[in-house]
Design an enzyme around this catalytic site. Structure first.
Site, mmCIF file in Angstrom:
data_model
loop_
_atom_site.group_PDB
_atom_site.id
_atom_site.type_symbol
_atom_site.label_atom_id
_atom_site.label_comp_id
_atom_site.label_asym_id
_atom_site.label_seq_id
_atom_site.Cartn_x
_atom_site.Cartn_y
_atom_site.Cartn_z
ATOM 1 N N HIS A 25 19.892 17.548 -4.914
ATOM 2 C CA HIS A 25 20.933 17.845 -4.540
ATOM 3 C C HIS A 25 22.337 17.456 -4.883
ATOM 4 C CE1 HIS A 25 18.341 19.736 -1.168
ATOM 5 N NE2 HIS A 25 17.979 18.850 -0.982
ATOM 6 N N ASP A 32 10.089 20.832 -4.660
ATOM 7 C CA ASP A 32 11.249 20.280 -3.758
ATOM 8 C C ASP A 32 10.508 21.797 -3.179
ATOM 9 O OD1 ASP A 32 12.079 17.377 -2.773
ATOM 10 O OD2 ASP A 32 12.896 18.675 -1.715
ATOM 11 N N HIS A 76 12.589 22.093 -0.618
ATOM 12 C CA HIS A 76 14.566 22.303 -0.358
ATOM 13 C C HIS A 76 14.415 22.616 -1.870
ATOM 14 C CE1 HIS A 76 13.700 18.602 2.648
ATOM 15 N NE2 HIS A 76 14.489 19.186 3.549
ATOM 16 N N ASP A 78 7.766 17.304 -0.682
ATOM 17 C CA ASP A 78 8.143 17.776 0.569
ATOM 18 C C ASP A 78 7.985 18.919 1.460
ATOM 19 O OD1 ASP A 78 10.254 17.799 -0.187
ATOM 20 O OD2 ASP A 78 11.332 17.317 0.610
#
Ligand SMILES: [Zn+2]
Length: 311
Positions: A130, A167, A169, A248
């Protein structure tokens, strides 16, 4: 040749406070599982060295690196902590951890390019995907994978590298850094909508973004990967592959609502390895991103590593 395993005690000391999901115990859970399962025996362990500022500046602006280093070194000296965004807390140990995390990715890249390991996994914190060119966010400070990918291109002279991000996200930071860099192909899956609420519209033609609705199970995710990632990766012929390995999207992980399980991570790892074997001499560097259900994280890293190590 062995699979290299990079980590450093400093990565464990970075602590964003009690109850924060991106916690030091994530690395403990992974270590415990590797020992209990004997996967540890197949790995060659390395202590990560700190990244050099010049490497960080391959992916981040000079100003960002200078300002963040001043902030984090100040916190290291004063012992204080400070939130850099609502989810992300820098503390006295963050500077050392962030340097080792990015350093692990760079060092692993050198080791694999030099032919001293088949592939490598970096069990590091803080994660990176991120972190944009000039912003810390979403538990991330430096973009470990983007730094390593640029190191492979700009320092080691590779011509094409791929970044695979599974991931839950969207890797908005990596996209921000490499969008439009024709030497890099980024393929990703991510739950949509979900933090950081980006990715549905790719920022560059060198992105294959697969937004996935909540509650999708592994079988459907595999079909999408087979149909969308694989032809793009084959056509691109990467000379090396980097993995933003977040776990995740696991069914047990509460930060997302996807339904992947260990067998899906094994399958994804195998598919990426098949591309690496055809085009990249098998060269893969995988870096830990998310994964917050400690048991599921440990087991998933275990199958990822078992697959990378071929055991
Ligand atoms: Zn994540």
């Amino acid at each position: 040749m062995p699979t290299a395993y990079f980590s450093h005690p400093a990565c464990r000391r970075h602590d964003m406070g009690g109850g924060h999901p991106e916690c030091p115990q994530r690395l403990d859970a992974i270590e415990d599982w590797l020992l209990a399962s004997s996967i540890d025996l197949a790995l060659e362990r390395h202590e990560a060295e700190p990244a050099r500022l010049a490497d960080l500046e391959l992916a981040h602006t000079h100003r960002y690196v200078a300002e963040l280093s001043e902030l984090l070194q100040g916190l290291a000296a004063s012992g204080e902590s400070r939130a850099v965004d609502p989810d992300t807390v820098a503390g006295p140990h963050t500077w050392a951890a962030a340097l080792r995390a990015a350093g692990a990715a760079v060092q692993a890249t050198d080791l694999v390019i030099d032919g001293k390991a088949d592939n490598a996994f970096c069990a590091v914190r803080p994660p990176g995907h991120h972190a944009t060119r000039d912003q810390s966010m979403g538990f991330c400070f430096f973009n470990n994978v983007a730094v390593a990918a640029r190191h492979a291109l700009d320092v080691r002279g590779l011509k094409r590298v791929a970044i695979v991000d599974f991931d839950v996200h969207h890797g908005n930071g990596t996209e921000d850094i490499i969008a439009g860099d024709e030497r890099v192909l980024m393929v990703s899956i991510f739950q949509d909508p979900l933090y950081p609420y980006s990715g549905a519209v790719p920022k560059g033609e060198n992105m294959v973004n697969l937004p996935i609705p909540a509650y999708t199970r592994g079988g459907e995710v595999r079909e999408m990967i087979e149909a969308q990632w694989m032809p793009a990766l084959e056509a691109f012929r990467p000379e090396m592959i980097f993995i933003s390995a977040g776990f995740d999207a696991h069914r047990e992980d509460d930060l997302g609502q996807l339904g992947l399980v260990e067998a899906d991570y094994e399958w994804i790892t195998q598919r990426v390895m098949s591309v690496a074997e055809r085009h990249a001499k098998g060269r893969i560097v995988s870096c830990l991103e998310g994964g917050y259900a400690l048991g599921a994280l440990a087991r998933s890293v275990g199958v990822h590593l078992r697959t990378l190590a071929g055991i």
